[in-house]
Design an enzyme around this catalytic site. Structure first.
Site, PDB file in Angstrom:
ATOM      1  CB  CYS A  12      -4.285   7.119  10.009  1.00 26.71           C
ATOM      2  SG  CYS A  12      -4.923   5.671   9.168  1.00 26.71           S
ATOM      3  CG  ASP A  31       2.888   1.747   9.348  1.00 24.72           C
ATOM      4  OD1 ASP A  31       2.617   2.736  10.052  1.00 24.72           O
ATOM      5  OD2 ASP A  31       3.225   1.839   8.156  1.00 24.72           O
ATOM      6  NE  ARG A  49      -6.977   5.454   4.257  1.00 19.77           N
ATOM      7  CZ  ARG A  49      -6.052   6.008   5.013  1.00 19.77           C
ATOM      8  NH1 ARG A  49      -6.328   6.412   6.221  1.00 19.77           N
ATOM      9  NH2 ARG A  49      -4.830   6.179   4.563  1.00 19.77           N
ATOM     10  NE  ARG A  94       0.814  12.421   6.575  1.00 18.16           N
ATOM     11  CZ  ARG A  94       0.863  13.663   6.983  1.00 18.16           C
ATOM     12  NH1 ARG A  94      -0.244  14.362   7.097  1.00 18.16           N
ATOM     13  NH2 ARG A  94       2.004  14.235   7.269  1.00 18.16           N
ATOM     14  CB  ILE A  99       7.361   6.953  14.138  1.00 19.50           C
ATOM     15  CG1 ILE A  99       8.538   5.965  14.113  1.00 19.50           C
ATOM     16  CG2 ILE A  99       7.154   7.639  12.786  1.00 19.50           C
ATOM     17  CD1 ILE A  99       9.868   6.532  13.693  1.00 19.50           C
ATOM     18  NE  ARG A 132       0.227  11.068   9.673  1.00 18.51           N
ATOM     19  CZ  ARG A 132      -0.249  10.122   8.868  1.00 18.51           C
ATOM     20  NH1 ARG A 132      -1.537   9.853   8.885  1.00 18.51           N
ATOM     21  NH2 ARG A 132       0.538   9.459   8.049  1.00 18.51           N
ATOM     22  N   PRO A 133       2.634  17.167  10.594  1.00 16.35           N
ATOM     23  CG  PRO A 133       4.547  18.109  11.545  1.00 16.35           C
ATOM     24  CD  PRO A 133       3.532  17.016  11.737  1.00 16.35           C
ATOM     25  CB  ILE A 134       3.448  18.580   5.005  1.00 16.48           C
ATOM     26  CG1 ILE A 134       2.651  19.877   4.840  1.00 16.48           C
ATOM     27  CG2 ILE A 134       2.515  17.389   5.064  1.00 16.48           C
ATOM     28  CD1 ILE A 134       2.066  20.029   3.434  1.00 16.48           C
ATOM     29  CG  ASP A 135       7.820  20.653   9.367  1.00 22.69           C
ATOM     30  OD1 ASP A 135       7.079  19.650   9.494  1.00 22.69           O
ATOM     31  OD2 ASP A 135       8.921  20.743   9.938  1.00 22.69           O
ATOM     32  CE  LYS A 167      -2.369   2.784   3.417  1.00 21.17           C
ATOM     33  NZ  LYS A 167      -1.319   3.421   4.203  1.00 21.17           N
ATOM     34  CG  ASN A 168       2.268   2.899   3.530  1.00 20.93           C
ATOM     35  OD1 ASN A 168       1.123   3.297   3.269  1.00 20.93           O
ATOM     36  ND2 ASN A 168       2.675   2.655   4.764  1.00 20.93           N
TER      37      ASN A 168
HETATM   38  C1  EPZ Z   1       4.481   6.977   6.088  1.00 23.72           C
HETATM   39  O1  EPZ Z   1       3.833   8.136   6.579  1.00 23.72           O
HETATM   40  C2  EPZ Z   1       3.413   5.926   6.000  1.00 23.72           C
HETATM   41  N1  EPZ Z   1       2.341   6.392   5.137  1.00 23.72           N
HETATM   42  C3  EPZ Z   1       2.861   5.625   7.387  1.00 23.72           C
HETATM   43  O2  EPZ Z   1       1.962   4.542   7.268  1.00 23.72           O
HETATM   44  C4  EPZ Z   1       4.004   5.225   8.317  1.00 23.72           C
HETATM   45  O3  EPZ Z   1       3.509   5.076   9.606  1.00 23.72           O
HETATM   46  C5  EPZ Z   1       5.111   6.296   8.303  1.00 23.72           C
HETATM   47  O4  EPZ Z   1       5.525   6.545   6.938  1.00 23.72           O
HETATM   48  C6  EPZ Z   1       6.334   5.916   9.103  1.00 23.72           C
HETATM   49  O5  EPZ Z   1       6.895   4.741   8.602  1.00 23.72           O
HETATM   50  C7  EPZ Z   1       2.474   6.319   3.835  1.00 23.72           C
HETATM   51  O6  EPZ Z   1       3.478   5.867   3.292  1.00 23.72           O
HETATM   52  C8  EPZ Z   1       1.328   6.802   3.018  1.00 23.72           C
HETATM   53  P1  EPZ Z   1       6.871  10.297   7.934  1.00 23.72           P
HETATM   54  P2  EPZ Z   1       4.534   9.565   6.482  1.00 23.72           P
HETATM   55  O7  EPZ Z   1       6.861  11.499   7.061  1.00 23.72           O
HETATM   56  O8  EPZ Z   1       5.261   9.655   5.201  1.00 23.72           O
HETATM   57  C9  EPZ Z   1       7.054  13.748  11.283  1.00 23.72           C
HETATM   58  C10 EPZ Z   1       0.024   3.312   7.662  1.00 23.72           C
HETATM   59  O9  EPZ Z   1      -0.579   2.930   8.662  1.00 23.72           O
HETATM   60  N2  EPZ Z   1       7.094  14.692  10.161  1.00 23.72           N
HETATM   61  O10 EPZ Z   1       8.062   9.415   7.922  1.00 23.72           O
HETATM   62  O11 EPZ Z   1       3.525  10.578   6.811  1.00 23.72           O
HETATM   63  C11 EPZ Z   1       5.673  13.105  11.408  1.00 23.72           C
HETATM   64  O12 EPZ Z   1       4.782  13.940  12.098  1.00 23.72           O
HETATM   65  C12 EPZ Z   1       0.584   4.717   7.565  1.00 23.72           C
HETATM   66  O13 EPZ Z   1       0.198   2.610   6.651  1.00 23.72           O
HETATM   67  C13 EPZ Z   1       7.309  16.034  10.408  1.00 23.72           C
HETATM   68  O14 EPZ Z   1       7.464  16.463  11.553  1.00 23.72           O
HETATM   69  O15 EPZ Z   1       5.570   9.426   7.667  1.00 23.72           O
HETATM   70  C14 EPZ Z   1       5.983  11.825  12.139  1.00 23.72           C
HETATM   71  O16 EPZ Z   1       6.120  12.064  13.515  1.00 23.72           O
HETATM   72  C15 EPZ Z   1       0.235   5.568   8.745  1.00 23.72           C
HETATM   73  N3  EPZ Z   1       7.307  16.902   9.364  1.00 23.72           N
HETATM   74  C16 EPZ Z   1       7.354  11.443  11.576  1.00 23.72           C
HETATM   75  O17 EPZ Z   1       7.891  12.643  11.018  1.00 23.72           O
HETATM   76  C17 EPZ Z   1       7.138  16.489   8.084  1.00 23.72           C
HETATM   77  O18 EPZ Z   1       7.169  17.335   7.155  1.00 23.72           O
HETATM   78  C18 EPZ Z   1       7.290  10.344  10.510  1.00 23.72           C
HETATM   79  O19 EPZ Z   1       6.572  10.799   9.403  1.00 23.72           O
HETATM   80  C19 EPZ Z   1       6.936  15.130   7.830  1.00 23.72           C
HETATM   81  C20 EPZ Z   1       6.920  14.240   8.901  1.00 23.72           C
END
Ligand code: EPZ
Length: 426
Positions: free
Chosen positions: A118, A309, A403, A94, A331, A123-126, A24-25
């Site tokens: 979810c 996950d 999903r 997302r 995480i 979950r910021p995108i900064d 999926k991811n």
């Molecule tokens: C991916 O999410 C996966 N989703 C998530 O799977 C998974 O839990 C996660 O990676 C960690 O492995 C998809 O691939 C669609 P991150 P993602 O950016 O990309 C912080 C599931 O259940 N962060 O590595 O959103 C964030 O808040 C889903 O299948 C910032 O602070 O994960 C988190 O604490 C849920 N700023 C950490 O980093 C940012 O700009 C990890 O986020 C981006 C992230």
């Protein structure tokens, strides 16, 4: 009003074979990547999940021709139009934010609503935005409508250090950088297998990306990207979920289509818990239910550490461990909503929100109850708990499960589970 529930009659041992679907991811990033191509792209091994339907709708909004059947997604982007993505489909998941990076890369201009996903705490995108800015994009944000407009006269390769090795930011920056002028270097990049899969697709489309799977990714921008075919890697989280199910209620289960290296952390923890299994090529056989599994400690980490996950599904298994188990989340610090649901089923779990951890005392015999899937992997945890429990468990909010898990009821029923779906009154 009535709503659908998944009902599980617990207490049956499972036997047989299950085949893991495409990841999926990876898929949810591969699909938006296609808009970078100027010719048809075909992806096979695409899981049957509602996230795929939502992303296919977004491709259609961009005027791509899309067909999806038997796990094969065919997309012809020949007549693509860079339409603003502001419909409800964007908010369903997302991963729609990968269109931000891909359309910015291709058109140097993108308008997109901030996506959903979810509820796992903040979950910021900064980091994504910092990356786009470093490549030369200007970002306007309409706070009221939560719509982003990103644009650039020119995207120019640069060096980007990620403060955190974010999966999403690494992929999104890669999607823009493949079309930037010159070389982009992403340092402290995330190393998850799904990122390698996306880079493989992009390279087949003509991109020049090296170093994926290490801390440093080097991308040399190109002027055009082409059509190709690609097969999605197996879903390590679905595989992990079935491994945990096999440990909890399996008699003898053969799990096929696995890249076992992607599951090293889980497999070590299962070994520590006393689970007997054997890796045979791209399959794993798990033998029998545990007699006296041992309580253990688990801390989630970025890949190759223990996947966040899988910590929710693991929590259910740990209710049958002898002693005091502890799970620490690094995480998503608020990813513990499943615990309250498991407690309704008789689990002894205390969440320490300050410490981002939970303690599970076991063993406890779970019992059936009406519970809620608060997010996708909470749903998986509840299915596992339902299989382990005495009596019937009814899980609400099944849309979260649909999903991300491809036909999970059918896959489990084929091995002897008793799972049905029906409507109940609100
Ligand atoms: C991916 O999410 C996966 N989703 C998530 O799977 C998974 O839990 C996660 O990676 C960690 O492995 C998809 O691939 C669609 P991150 P993602 O950016 O990309 C912080 C599931 O259940 N962060 O590595 O959103 C964030 O808040 C889903 O299948 C910032 O602070 O994960 C988190 O604490 C849920 N700023 C950490 O980093 C940012 O700009 C990890 O986020 C981006 C992230």
């Amino acid at each position: 009003m009535s709503k659908e529930v998944i009902a599980i009659e617990g207490g049956h041992l499972l036997n047989g074979t299950v085949r893991i679907s495409g990841a999926k991811n990876a898929t949810v990033a591969l699909i938006p990547s296609i808009v970078l191509a100027e010719e048809p792209v075909e992806i096979s091994g695409v899981p049957e999940i509602s996230d795929v339907d939502a992303l296919a709708d977004l491709l259609r909004e961009l005027n791509c021709e899309v067909s999806y059947s038997q796990g094969v997604l065919k997309v012809n982007p020949a007549n693509i139009q860079n339409t603003p993505l502001v419909s409800e489909a964007v908010e369903k998941l997302r991963a729609s934010y990968y269109f931000m990076g891909a359309l910015l890369g291709r058109y140097k201009d993108v308008t997109i609503k901030m996506p959903g996903g979810c509820p796992l705490g903040e979950r910021p995108i900064d980091l994504h935005l910092k990356g786009f800015e470093a490549l030369g994009a200007t970002i306007d944000w309409d706070e009221e409508k939560n719509i982003y407009h990103l644009y650039a006269d020119e995207l120019i390769g640069t060096q980007i250090y990620l403060d955190f090795a974010s999966v999403g930011a690494t992929i999104n920056i890669m999607l823009t950088a493949v079309r930037a002028k010159g070389r982009t270097i992403i340092e402290n990049a995330a190393k998850e297998p799904e990122i390698i899969d996306v880079a493989n697709l992009l390279n087949k489309m003509g991109a020049r990306i090296r170093g994926v799977g290490t801390d440093t990714i080097v991308i040399d921008g190109v002027d055009h990207m082409y059509g190709t075919i690609h097969e999605v890697i197996p879903d390590r989280i679905e595989a992990g979920t079935f491994l945990i199910i096999a440990a909890a209620v399996g008699n003898k289960m053969l799990i096929q289509n696995i890249i076992s290296q992607h599951l090293d952390a889980l497999l070590s923890k299962l070994r520590e818990f006393g689970v007997a299994f054997e890796i045979i090529g791209d399959s794993i056989v798990v033998y029998g239910k545990l007699q006296e599994p041992r309580a253990m400690r688990v801390t989630t980490q970025v890949y190759p550490g223990f996947a966040t996950d899988l910590q929710q599904p693991l929590t259910s298994l740990l209710t049958c461990g002898y002693g005091r188990s502890k799970i620490t989340e690094t995480i998503y610090e608020e990813r513990f909503n499943h615990c309250a649901e498991l407690v309704k089923m008789g689990a002894d779990i205390i969440v320490d929100w300050e410490d981002a951890s939970c303690v599970i005392h076991g063993p406890t015999q779970l019992h059936g109850a009406r519970v809620k899937a608060t997010d996708l992997r909470c749903g998986a945890a509840l299915i596992i708990a339902g299989l382990m429990a005495e009596g019937v468990t009814e899980i609400e909010n099944v849309h979260h499960i649909d999903r991300g898990y491809d036909n999970i009821d059918q896959k489990l029923n084929a091995m002897g589970a008793r799972i049905t779906r029906y409507l109940v009154d609100d």
